[in-house]
Design an enzyme around this catalytic site. Sequence first.
Site, PDB file in Angstrom:
ATOM      1  N   GLU A  11     -45.576   2.356  41.025  1.00  0.00           N
ATOM      2  CA  GLU A  11     -46.498   1.327  40.561  1.00  0.00           C
ATOM      3  C   GLU A  11     -47.552   1.906  39.624  1.00  0.00           C
ATOM      4  O   GLU A  11     -48.061   1.201  38.745  1.00  0.00           O
ATOM      5  CB  GLU A  11     -47.155   0.643  41.753  1.00  0.00           C
ATOM      6  N   HIS A  17     -44.860  -4.362  32.352  1.00  0.00           N
ATOM      7  CA  HIS A  17     -44.958  -3.848  33.715  1.00  0.00           C
ATOM      8  C   HIS A  17     -43.607  -3.291  34.181  1.00  0.00           C
ATOM      9  O   HIS A  17     -43.527  -2.160  34.679  1.00  0.00           O
ATOM     10  CB  HIS A  17     -45.419  -4.972  34.645  1.00  0.00           C
ATOM     11  N   GLU A  18     -42.555  -4.080  34.010  1.00  0.00           N
ATOM     12  CA  GLU A  18     -41.237  -3.631  34.463  1.00  0.00           C
ATOM     13  C   GLU A  18     -40.693  -2.493  33.607  1.00  0.00           C
ATOM     14  O   GLU A  18     -39.959  -1.634  34.104  1.00  0.00           O
ATOM     15  CB  GLU A  18     -40.261  -4.808  34.490  1.00  0.00           C
ATOM     16  N   HIS A  62     -41.876   0.696  35.166  1.00  0.00           N
ATOM     17  CA  HIS A  62     -40.985   1.115  36.248  1.00  0.00           C
ATOM     18  C   HIS A  62     -39.708   1.734  35.685  1.00  0.00           C
ATOM     19  O   HIS A  62     -39.258   2.797  36.131  1.00  0.00           O
ATOM     20  CB  HIS A  62     -40.598  -0.094  37.112  1.00  0.00           C
TER      21      HIS A  62
END
Length: 491
Positions: free
Chosen positions: A286, A256-257, A260
């Site tokens: 996101e 997830h990170e 980003h």
Amino acid sequence: MNALNDLMAFQKDTEALAQVAGRLGWDQETMMPAGAAPQRGDEMAAMEKVLHARRIDPKIAKWLDAIDVSALDIAGQAQVREIRRSYERTSKIPADLAAAIARVTSMSQGTWAKARAAEDVAAFLPALEEVVRLKREEGQALAQGGDVYDAMLDDYEPDMTAVRLAEIFDAMRPRLVDLRAKVLDAQAPRALTGLYPEKAQLEVSDKLARAFGYDFNNGRIDKAVHPFSSGSGQDVRITTRVSTDDPFNCFYSTIHEVGHACYEQGIDNAYLLSPLGRGVSMGVHESQSRIYENQLGRSRAFTGWLFDLMCDHFDEFDVSSEEDFYKTVNSVNKGYIRTEADEIQYNLHVMLRFDLERALMSGDLAVADLEAAWNDRFEADFGYAVDKPSNGVLQDVHWSVGLFGYFPTYALGNVYAGCLHEALRKDVTDLDAQLRDGNTSVATGWLRDKLQQHGALRSPHETIALASGMEPGPEPMLNYLEKKFSELYDV
């Protein structure tokens, strides 16, 4: 074009100082000694005073007035647009208020962390009361008689309104609730058991970050209570967390990170340390983290590769087949934590927070009543009671640091990711074959080409519409979820 050159040179220094301030925040979450919190609050306040003064410097208005925007290319026009927007917005906020918010939120974050660890809501409420008071004052200054929450939302998703978000969420809720009911009535996949050593988890986490294209030459991974990504351009750092009985927490936090971080690392270097050199909005940001984590990282194809990786790293790994592993990764279960929620229920967590923080900002909900309001709403939405504050109102860091208006962008990111994924599947017809080999390069390259490289060149809406070739809306995401989980659970 001397005015433009002078403006951009001035802005470059402002952007550089903002990166330094961001690094202070990163350090606070990862390495700062606990006793340094009061001093760090003063440091953050001092940095905010400097940044605020630069962002409202009268020279900016003179330069903007002297620039012939019609003579600029699309990038130049966008740079001027973003600087003007920041100047006009920041000029509405008194410098002492900006500094007070920086100081109080820096301190409140530590108070929240201690209260969360102690399961003590009362210990956090005075700090939260002060944060809410200051943020409401800021929102009123920005709104100038308009909707306070819309003014705050504009920090994270420009041009979006609470009314429009409510319409989107109202369209999503019935289908999500119906799908959840069907899935929870079906037989749940076998849960993961056993203990998974931290060292091995972090080794797999490192491999996952590299598989998704994270550039360690310009980044690093550390541990934090609440995983996050920080920085832009040539210094983009991420964090993850480790739970020895739940390796997926680490692995999917990392992916997830990385989503980003790859957005920030993928922006055209021509925009470095300029208003265009960052993600255009948190909703678009996101969309990258969620498509990396879910549509790619939780796909049947990629989990096949991850299954082999886990077999190599964990001697007592207790899942026997790729298909069982895919089902376990995507299991839908009752739970309390937003960041650990499955794809179906995640948006319902966000909707709860969206409604509560709107009520806080309008004054309809008092901070003293927040825990009760949270618990009542959670039980109404999910069908069971919150068991402890760390699973309820204390679970997220956002309100402690004043990020009101941020939460709805998480669900909006899922909406955007649905649009992007549908377009990606049409363009990359052999995507699953590549993911099965752990090769995400074509998918991530498509995202870099279609979206990431452009940074804040266009508005959030235009960014998603041009990248996906469609008007952004929840239909693609809902169709994806219904197809995936109906097949997975045979409902």
